[in-house]
Design a protein around this motif. Structure first.
Motif, short mmCIF file in Angstrom:
data_model
loop_
_atom_site.label_atom_id
_atom_site.label_comp_id
_atom_site.label_asym_id
_atom_site.label_seq_id
_atom_site.Cartn_x
_atom_site.Cartn_y
_atom_site.Cartn_z
N PHE A 154 0.81 -1.21 0.00
CA PHE A 154 0.00 0.00 0.00
C PHE A 154 0.85 1.27 0.00
O PHE A 154 0.31 2.37 -0.14
CB PHE A 154 -0.94 0.02 1.21
CG PHE A 154 -1.99 -1.07 1.19
CD1 PHE A 154 -2.50 -1.54 -0.01
CD2 PHE A 154 -2.44 -1.62 2.37
CE1 PHE A 154 -3.46 -2.54 -0.03
CE2 PHE A 154 -3.41 -2.63 2.36
CZ PHE A 154 -3.92 -3.09 1.16
N HIS A 155 2.15 1.15 0.16
CA HIS A 155 3.01 2.32 0.17
C HIS A 155 3.19 2.91 -1.23
O HIS A 155 3.90 3.91 -1.39
CB HIS A 155 4.38 1.98 0.77
CG HIS A 155 4.30 1.44 2.16
ND1 HIS A 155 5.37 0.85 2.79
CD2 HIS A 155 3.28 1.39 3.05
CE1 HIS A 155 5.00 0.47 4.01
NE2 HIS A 155 3.75 0.79 4.19
N SER A 205 -9.88 0.65 -6.47
CA SER A 205 -11.30 0.50 -6.18
C SER A 205 -11.58 -0.50 -5.07
O SER A 205 -12.65 -0.46 -4.45
CB SER A 205 -12.05 0.07 -7.45
OG SER A 205 -11.74 -1.27 -7.81
N ASP A 206 -10.66 -1.41 -4.80
CA ASP A 206 -10.89 -2.46 -3.80
C ASP A 206 -10.38 -2.07 -2.41
O ASP A 206 -10.56 -2.81 -1.45
CB ASP A 206 -10.20 -3.76 -4.25
CG ASP A 206 -10.63 -4.97 -3.44
OD1 ASP A 206 -11.83 -5.10 -3.15
OD2 ASP A 206 -9.76 -5.78 -3.08
N LEU A 207 -9.77 -0.90 -2.28
CA LEU A 207 -9.16 -0.54 -1.00
C LEU A 207 -10.17 -0.25 0.10
O LEU A 207 -10.00 -0.67 1.24
CB LEU A 207 -8.26 0.69 -1.19
CG LEU A 207 -6.93 0.45 -1.89
CD1 LEU A 207 -6.33 1.77 -2.36
CD2 LEU A 207 -5.97 -0.27 -0.96
N THR A 208 -11.23 0.48 -0.23
CA THR A 208 -12.14 0.96 0.81
C THR A 208 -13.60 0.61 0.56
O THR A 208 -14.46 0.99 1.34
CB THR A 208 -12.02 2.50 0.94
OG1 THR A 208 -12.26 3.11 -0.35
CG2 THR A 208 -10.65 2.91 1.44
N LEU A 209 -13.89 -0.14 -0.52
CA LEU A 209 -15.29 -0.41 -0.84
C LEU A 209 -15.90 -1.42 0.14
O LEU A 209 -16.99 -1.20 0.67
CB LEU A 209 -15.42 -0.90 -2.28
CG LEU A 209 -16.80 -0.77 -2.93
CD1 LEU A 209 -17.36 0.63 -2.79
CD2 LEU A 209 -16.75 -1.17 -4.39
N ALA A 210 -15.23 -2.54 0.38
CA ALA A 210 -15.74 -3.50 1.37
C ALA A 210 -15.87 -2.87 2.76
O ALA A 210 -16.90 -3.06 3.43
CB ALA A 210 -14.87 -4.75 1.41
N PRO A 211 -14.87 -2.11 3.24
CA PRO A 211 -15.03 -1.47 4.54
C PRO A 211 -16.21 -0.52 4.64
O PRO A 211 -16.70 -0.25 5.74
CB PRO A 211 -13.70 -0.72 4.73
CG PRO A 211 -12.71 -1.51 3.94
CD PRO A 211 -13.48 -1.97 2.73
N THR A 212 -16.68 0.00 3.49
CA THR A 212 -17.86 0.87 3.52
C THR A 212 -19.07 0.11 4.05
O THR A 212 -19.95 0.69 4.71
CB THR A 212 -18.15 1.42 2.12
OG1 THR A 212 -17.01 2.11 1.63
CG2 THR A 212 -19.32 2.40 2.13
N GLN A 218 -17.61 -0.15 12.50
CA GLN A 218 -16.24 0.26 12.79
C GLN A 218 -15.73 1.21 11.73
O GLN A 218 -16.24 1.25 10.61
CB GLN A 218 -15.30 -0.95 12.87
CG GLN A 218 -15.14 -1.68 11.55
CD GLN A 218 -14.21 -2.88 11.63
OE1 GLN A 218 -14.01 -3.46 12.69
NE2 GLN A 218 -13.62 -3.27 10.51
N LYS A 219 -14.69 1.96 12.08
CA LYS A 219 -14.02 2.82 11.11
C LYS A 219 -13.18 1.97 10.16
O LYS A 219 -12.83 0.84 10.47
CB LYS A 219 -13.10 3.81 11.83
CG LYS A 219 -13.81 4.86 12.66
CD LYS A 219 -12.80 5.79 13.31
CE LYS A 219 -13.47 6.86 14.13
NZ LYS A 219 -12.47 7.77 14.78
N PRO A 220 -12.84 2.52 8.97
CA PRO A 220 -11.95 1.78 8.07
C PRO A 220 -10.60 1.51 8.72
O PRO A 220 -10.15 2.23 9.62
CB PRO A 220 -11.80 2.73 6.87
CG PRO A 220 -12.99 3.61 6.93
CD PRO A 220 -13.31 3.77 8.39
#
Length: 296
Positions: A154-155, A205-212, A218-220
């Motif tokens: 992710f860096h 697109s896959d970084l934060t969609l499931a956590p939504t 919970q927070k991401p």
């Protein structure tokens, strides 16, 4: 605040090796402990399929199912099937295989550009720009340094979360949590290669969609220091690419989740460029289960 490592070239995350006609091999970093990051698997699958298509045809949609968790310590083989090559459209199916088993199946459609019959789009919300917001990875490195240190893949990108109370955000409907995130690759991409930018946006697109889908619980991951309250895993993922864009320039990812039930959550996402142009849409269903406490 912890010093952040220098980003590695984002193109390294998309790189695959051609083994034979319609056969490629790549490696993916971990997105969670012992699990290859699904966004990178999908991006490499699109890279493999796109390599078998006339460069004049650009991807306009993709659909994928995550069947098994990938092992980040082992290579992944991508098998491409050339399903159709029509005058305007071409279709490819890609199967990602590891250890003799399919871990991801994927289809993508490509087309030649053509004049629009009359364009329209949803208006981008007037949110604060990325320059006004905190670096999500700097926050993550400060609050969860051990977790941050284990996810070196992710860096290679940049993210800025828009605060929930920021002016300009649309009101959140009851039962529909939402979040807005600015994203871009951390290093430049070739200007004349639309496939590379599409693959990069697929990764993002896959970084934060499931956590939504879990925002009501919970927070991401990138914004919290407390342990996971839920188990999350992508089940399927779809994208539609509407207009030309660059993934190495800031794009706003507007996301909302209209449903969570039966151990699953659904999330919808829209990407906008800095000029407010709607460039792509995404939909994902995720496994969503609350974790029991050790004493539960």
């Amino acid at each position: 605040m912890n010093d952040l490592p220098a980003p590695v070239p984002f193109l390294d995350l998309l790189r695959i090796e051609e083994l034979d006609q319609n056969l490629y091999r790549g490696r993916c970093h971990a997105g969670a402990p012992l699990r290859a990051f699904g966004g990178q698997v999908a991006a490499q699958a699109l890279t493999a399929g796109g390599h078998t298509v006339d460069p004049e045809r650009t991807v306009h949609s993709l659909h994928g199912y995550f069947l098994r968790p990938g092992d980040p310590a082992r290579p992944i083989v991508y098998q491409v099937e050339r399903l159709r090559d029509g005058r305007s459209y071409a279709t490819r199916r890609v199967t990602a295989v590891q250890g003799g088993e399919a871990i991801f199946v994927f289809s993508a459609s490509f087309k030649r550009p053509e004049p629009a019959a009359g364009e329209r789009q949803r208006t981008m919300p007037p949110v604060p720009g990325p320059e006004e917001l905190e670096d999500a990875f700097a926050v993550w490195a400060a609050t969860s340094p051990e977790d941050f240190a284990t996810t070196t893949g992710f860096h290679s990108l940049e993210m800025r979360f828009v605060p929930a109370d920021a002016p300009g955000l649309p009101p959140e409907p009851a039962g529909v949590p939402q979040q807005f995130v600015w994203m871009r690759t951390g290093t430049p991409l070739p200007a004349d290669d639309p496939l590379v930018h599409a693959c990069a946006l697929t990764y993002l697109s896959d970084l934060t969609l499931a956590p939504t889908t879990a925002l009501h619980l919970q927070k991401p991951r990138f914004q919290r220091s407390e342990p996971n309250q839920v188990a999350l895993a992508s089940l399927d993922h779809a994208m539609w690419f509407h207009r030309p864009f660059r993934a190495d320039e800031w794009v706003l990812y507007a996301q909302r989740s209209p449903s969570a039930s039966d151990g699953r959550g659904l999330a919808l996402g829209e990407f906008y460029d800095r000029d407010g142009v709607l460039i792509a849409s995404a939909v994902q269903e995720a496994l969503l289960r609350e974790l029991r406490s050790p004493s539960g």
